[in-house]
Design a protein around this motif. Structure first.
Motif, short mmCIF file in Angstrom:
data_model
loop_
_atom_site.label_atom_id
_atom_site.label_comp_id
_atom_site.label_asym_id
_atom_site.label_seq_id
_atom_site.Cartn_x
_atom_site.Cartn_y
_atom_site.Cartn_z
N ASP A 155 0.78 -1.18 0.10
CA ASP A 155 0.00 0.05 0.08
C ASP A 155 1.03 1.15 0.00
O ASP A 155 1.85 1.32 0.67
N GLU A 156 0.42 2.19 -0.94
CA GLU A 156 1.27 3.36 -0.80
C GLU A 156 1.54 4.22 0.29
O GLU A 156 2.64 4.85 0.54
N MET A 157 0.54 4.37 1.17
CA MET A 157 0.52 5.02 2.59
C MET A 157 1.44 4.24 3.29
O MET A 157 2.10 4.89 3.93
N CYS A 158 1.15 3.06 3.50
CA CYS A 158 2.05 2.24 4.14
C CYS A 158 3.53 2.43 3.93
O CYS A 158 4.49 2.48 4.79
N ARG A 159 3.84 2.31 2.73
CA ARG A 159 5.38 2.61 2.23
C ARG A 159 5.86 3.71 2.48
O ARG A 159 6.88 3.92 2.94
N ARG A 160 5.00 4.89 2.59
CA ARG A 160 5.39 6.14 2.97
C ARG A 160 5.51 6.32 4.34
O ARG A 160 6.85 6.79 4.67
N LEU A 161 4.75 5.79 5.09
CA LEU A 161 5.12 5.69 6.56
C LEU A 161 6.21 5.03 7.03
O LEU A 161 6.98 5.30 8.26
N LEU A 162 6.35 3.76 6.25
CA LEU A 162 7.89 2.98 6.52
C LEU A 162 8.98 3.76 6.32
O LEU A 162 10.23 3.83 6.90
N ASP A 163 9.09 4.73 5.42
CA ASP A 163 10.16 5.71 5.15
C ASP A 163 10.19 7.06 6.02
O ASP A 163 11.20 7.69 6.14
N GLU A 164 9.03 7.31 6.65
CA GLU A 164 8.98 8.39 7.45
C GLU A 164 8.64 8.10 9.20
O GLU A 164 9.95 7.78 9.81
N ASP A 165 7.56 8.06 9.62
CA ASP A 165 7.33 7.71 11.04
C ASP A 165 7.92 6.40 11.56
O ASP A 165 8.22 6.06 12.69
N PHE A 166 7.65 5.40 10.91
CA PHE A 166 8.10 3.99 11.29
C PHE A 166 9.10 3.27 10.40
O PHE A 166 9.11 2.37 10.09
N PHE A 167 10.33 4.09 10.66
CA PHE A 167 11.57 3.71 10.03
C PHE A 167 12.16 2.34 10.59
O PHE A 167 12.72 1.81 10.11
N TYR A 168 11.62 2.23 11.82
CA TYR A 168 12.31 1.11 12.41
C TYR A 168 11.49 -0.31 11.95
O TYR A 168 11.98 -1.32 12.30
N LEU A 169 10.39 -0.19 11.19
CA LEU A 169 9.77 -1.13 10.59
C LEU A 169 10.35 -1.38 9.01
O LEU A 169 10.00 -2.36 8.29
N ALA A 170 11.32 -0.57 8.79
CA ALA A 170 11.79 -0.52 7.36
C ALA A 170 12.22 -2.06 7.00
O ALA A 170 12.19 -2.50 5.87
N TYR A 171 13.27 -2.38 7.86
CA TYR A 171 13.96 -3.74 7.72
C TYR A 171 12.90 -4.80 7.31
O TYR A 171 12.97 -5.57 6.25
N ASP A 172 11.83 -4.95 8.04
CA ASP A 172 11.12 -6.10 8.15
C ASP A 172 9.82 -5.66 6.84
O ASP A 172 9.03 -6.63 6.47
#
Length: 383
Positions: free
Chosen positions: A60-77
């Motif tokens: 999802d585009e929104m989730c991908r954006r959040l992974l790059d912003e507020d939820f950076f600690y989830l980016a690995y997974d």
């Protein structure tokens, strides 16, 4: 001090049972050293738990954006969704609250300013990325089990809801936009008792039109009607930006200062008791301090300890402080305000003049101190 998610599960517990408090300890110690109080905003996302739950990588585009912003600690997974291991989440929450509650049991070394305020989630009304718009009952459960976990570890701690970011003032639109009735439905399903302090957000100051006093007042008063008229309201996201910053539309320094004077007065009169303004609207990393900072200090100095707040008319508010009335005006002068008064503009300039000579405006609001009352007064309802 509060941030969107300053107690992120997956950052503090990067793998199951492997809890690292170093970063969170540093944040609490820093707030403590500054004489500030810390609000723990607990976000229930951990990459390892989402993998174990069987979620695929987010597309999802929104989730991908959040992974790059507020939820950076989830980016690995690369996962962002609803947790499924309720027990693992509750063990984490209980352990965190216990570390910072100041009861002498498993506390952070050197803790002198315990964390008493715990905010559960953040703007849960969203409809993607593990949020709860389509499952209000699920959020009622999340608040209930979180509330019980916090209270079990710290009975006198205070629990806040994930801030109500959805514009409640859109209830007046036809049709009503999706998600606007989230908190009404949450209360109808029995969720209100799991909130000690009502948290609302008002980020419309960063929109092109910079929001409106009427909408801000509605956000506060409607949240109180829904979740408990006797509960305090904290505005845990609030403010403007100075100069354009990415997607946010900025204001000039003087416009921003006038905005804070108007909005703080309106918010207090509507029932808010605590504000969390955005730091970049006060100070820059290079040390620049804006007029907005000094406006906030003046508001605290002149309105602190008020016992009643009344909206007299649009742009006219009266606060009772000690034996004096303090007005915040930007649209005319109340007929009851007469004689010689002391006014303060947003630069702190003090002027003694006749009330009839005051010329407040939206761009130049005034704080006006009336002479102390000498006769009997009708008692106003306190907030």
């Amino acid at each position: 001090m509060r941030d969107v998610q300053n107690v992120p599960w997956g950052l503090v517990e990067p793998s199951q049972g492997d809890v690292h408090f170093e970063l969170l300890d540093t944040a609490v110690q820093t707030a403590q050293a500054a004489g500030a109080r810390y609000v723990g905003t607990v976000m229930p996302y951990a990459g390892w738990e989402l993998r174990a739950a069987g979620y695929p990588p987010a597309t999802d585009e929104m989730c991908r954006r959040l992974l790059d912003e507020d939820f950076f600690y989830l980016a690995y997974d690369q996962r962002m969704d609803r947790y499924r291991d309720e027990g693992a989440y509750l063990r984490f929450l209980t352990k965190v609250v216990e570390r910072y509650d100041g009861d002498g049991i498993d506390d952070m070394p050197g803790l002198t300013a315990p964390v008493r305020y715990w905010q559960i989630h953040n703007e849960p009304e969203g409809d993607r990325c593990g949020l709860f718009r389509s499952d209000v009952a699920g959020f009622v459960r999340h608040m209930r089990i979180s509330y019980e976990a916090v209270k079990s570890a710290c009975s006198d701690c205070v629990v806040l809801n994930g801030g109500a970011g959805i514009p409640l003032f859109h209830e007046t639109r036809n049709p009503v936009p999706a998600g606007v009735h989230f908190w009404r439905d949450y209360a109808a399903l029995g969720g209100a008792p799991f909130i000690d302090v009502i948290a609302v957000h008002y980020n419309q100051g960063k929109d092109p039109g910079h929001g409106s006093v009427d909408d801000f007042e509605y956000q506060i008063t409607r949240a109180r009607e829904i979740l408990g008229a006797g509960k305090p309201v904290w505005v845990t996201e609030f403010g403007v930006v100075i100069g354009d910053r990415g997607a946010f539309r900025g204001m000039t320094e003087t416009s921003a200062a006038a905005w804070y004077m108007r909005m703080v007065a309106a918010g207090l009169a509507a029932g808010a008791v605590r504000f969390f303004p955005d730091a970049p609207s006060f100070v820059e990393m290079d040390g620049t301090v804006y007029l907005t900072f000094y406006v906030q200090k003046m508001l605290q100095a002149k309105l602190g300890g008020f016992t009643s707040a009344v909206k007299l008319a649009a742009g006219q508010y009266r606060f009772r402080t000690g034996s004096s009335d303090v007005y915040l005006l930007w649209s005319g002068v109340p007929s009851a305000l007469t004689g010689t008064v002391t006014s303060y503009d947003m630069y702190g300039n003090e002027t003694r003049t006749d009330a009839a000579m005051l010329r407040p405006s939206e761009s130049s609001p005034l704080l006006v101190v009336a002479p102390a009352a000498t006769g009997p007064r009708r008692r106003a309802a306190a907030r």
